[in-house]
Design a protein around this motif. Sequence first.
Motif, mmCIF file in Angstrom:
data_model
loop_
_atom_site.group_PDB
_atom_site.id
_atom_site.type_symbol
_atom_site.label_atom_id
_atom_site.label_comp_id
_atom_site.label_asym_id
_atom_site.label_seq_id
_atom_site.Cartn_x
_atom_site.Cartn_y
_atom_site.Cartn_z
ATOM 1 N N THR A 235 -4.130 2.458 1.402
ATOM 2 C CA THR A 235 -4.523 1.060 1.200
ATOM 3 C C THR A 235 -6.017 0.981 0.936
ATOM 4 O O THR A 235 -6.819 1.589 1.657
ATOM 5 C CB THR A 235 -4.182 0.214 2.441
ATOM 6 N N ILE B 126 -1.343 6.735 -10.369
ATOM 7 C CA ILE B 126 -2.371 6.551 -9.342
ATOM 8 C C ILE B 126 -3.541 7.486 -9.620
ATOM 9 O O ILE B 126 -3.357 8.684 -9.801
ATOM 10 C CB ILE B 126 -1.828 6.843 -7.925
ATOM 11 N N TRP C 284 0.930 6.463 2.404
ATOM 12 C CA TRP C 284 0.553 5.137 1.929
ATOM 13 C C TRP C 284 -0.972 5.038 2.004
ATOM 14 O O TRP C 284 -1.574 5.286 3.062
ATOM 15 C CB TRP C 284 1.164 4.035 2.791
ATOM 16 N N LEU D 16 3.457 6.790 -2.080
ATOM 17 C CA LEU D 16 3.896 7.946 -2.846
ATOM 18 C C LEU D 16 4.471 9.007 -1.922
ATOM 19 O O LEU D 16 4.131 9.082 -0.741
ATOM 20 C CB LEU D 16 2.739 8.529 -3.657
ATOM 21 N N LEU E 244 -7.086 7.343 -7.678
ATOM 22 C CA LEU E 244 -7.868 6.577 -6.709
ATOM 23 C C LEU E 244 -8.927 7.465 -6.068
ATOM 24 O O LEU E 244 -8.680 8.634 -5.767
ATOM 25 C CB LEU E 244 -6.941 6.020 -5.625
ATOM 26 N N THR F 193 -4.753 -3.666 -2.083
ATOM 27 C CA THR F 193 -3.786 -2.840 -2.807
ATOM 28 C C THR F 193 -3.324 -1.666 -1.960
ATOM 29 O O THR F 193 -4.137 -0.986 -1.338
ATOM 30 C CB THR F 193 -4.392 -2.298 -4.112
ATOM 31 N N THR F 194 -2.029 -1.443 -1.941
ATOM 32 C CA THR F 194 -1.455 -0.302 -1.237
ATOM 33 C C THR F 194 -0.661 0.549 -2.218
ATOM 34 O O THR F 194 0.175 0.034 -2.968
ATOM 35 C CB THR F 194 -0.532 -0.753 -0.093
ATOM 36 N N HIS F 195 -0.941 1.841 -2.209
ATOM 37 C CA HIS F 195 -0.221 2.797 -3.052
ATOM 38 C C HIS F 195 0.711 3.605 -2.169
ATOM 39 O O HIS F 195 0.283 4.175 -1.151
ATOM 40 C CB HIS F 195 -1.190 3.736 -3.771
#
Length: 322
Positions: A238, A272, A236, A246, A274, A242-244
């Motif tokens: 952050t 994603i 995860w 995967l 980032l 926003t938190t992604h």
Amino acid sequence: MNHPAETAKKPPLLRRIALNPLVWAAACTLAALPGYLTDGGFFSYLMSIIAGALCGMWFVSLTVRMPHPTGAIVHLLAAVALVPALYASIEVVPQLLTPGAPRAIYTGVLFALPPAAGWVWITLLNRVINLLPGKPRVRAPLAWENDGDAVVVRFRAIPMRMRELTLWMVATIVATGAIVTTALIMFSTIVERLGPRMLILALGALFGLPAYLIVTALLRRRSVDAAVRVSRDRMWITAGETTHALRLNQIERLRWGMSSDYARLEVTAPGIDLALLVGIAKQADGLASELPPLPGRTLRLAETEGLEKTTSRRGLVTLSRG
């Protein structure tokens, strides 16, 4: 001998050339030469100033990539050596050149030297400031913390890619160079009275240092709270609000730079893309802007998921699919 996988992951040759400050410095120098062979002028002066600043930026980046404390020592030695070198270039070398093309070309070199030296001195000053009393001399590294069945590291970061940071630097150099060139032309009478050595100090104090401090402050204003949480097979990330989330098997490429101004996190996965710069972001008091190594378990699981690991000479770990 380079590992085949590592060689394959290197950026294309044209991209590496395009991102090399020395290449652009050479281009600026060539663009300035015709003007110096005639009567100089604004464009040639500007090109020389930009070329010098780019050379200084390249050298400082080189010292940043060196292991600590080797990079700091090389930076300091170069800053000290620049003092007699500048003196000789101003007071000695011109007397040895015959009038005409050699001296005209050397004039362009002289205009490039102050911004190159200024970049080296200003960035060295920033290193010295971090050692002043009142600030922790040894900053504690960021570390993973237990978080249930996972581990987490929290830090401050700037959402930005390295190429965008490079563009910021180049834009700053161009803008500052244009201002300096205009000032040199508008106040030519005062410039002649200052003399070359005082002129170098004046340019650094009035233009170079403020530009460096302003740009650094503007970039750091973009810092956000960030975190990376890793469990057995999930990650995860952050950034701000926003938190992604995967799985490791979804990652196409992960770059993890641990130390220096190049400390950063970049991840590419479906949906994603980032990038977080950690090295130039201001952390909480007492914490270093350096990421801890990726957990060993995560690296082993990533390899079982088909991700190949490569490590550059400056400690940048890359996990990517072949």
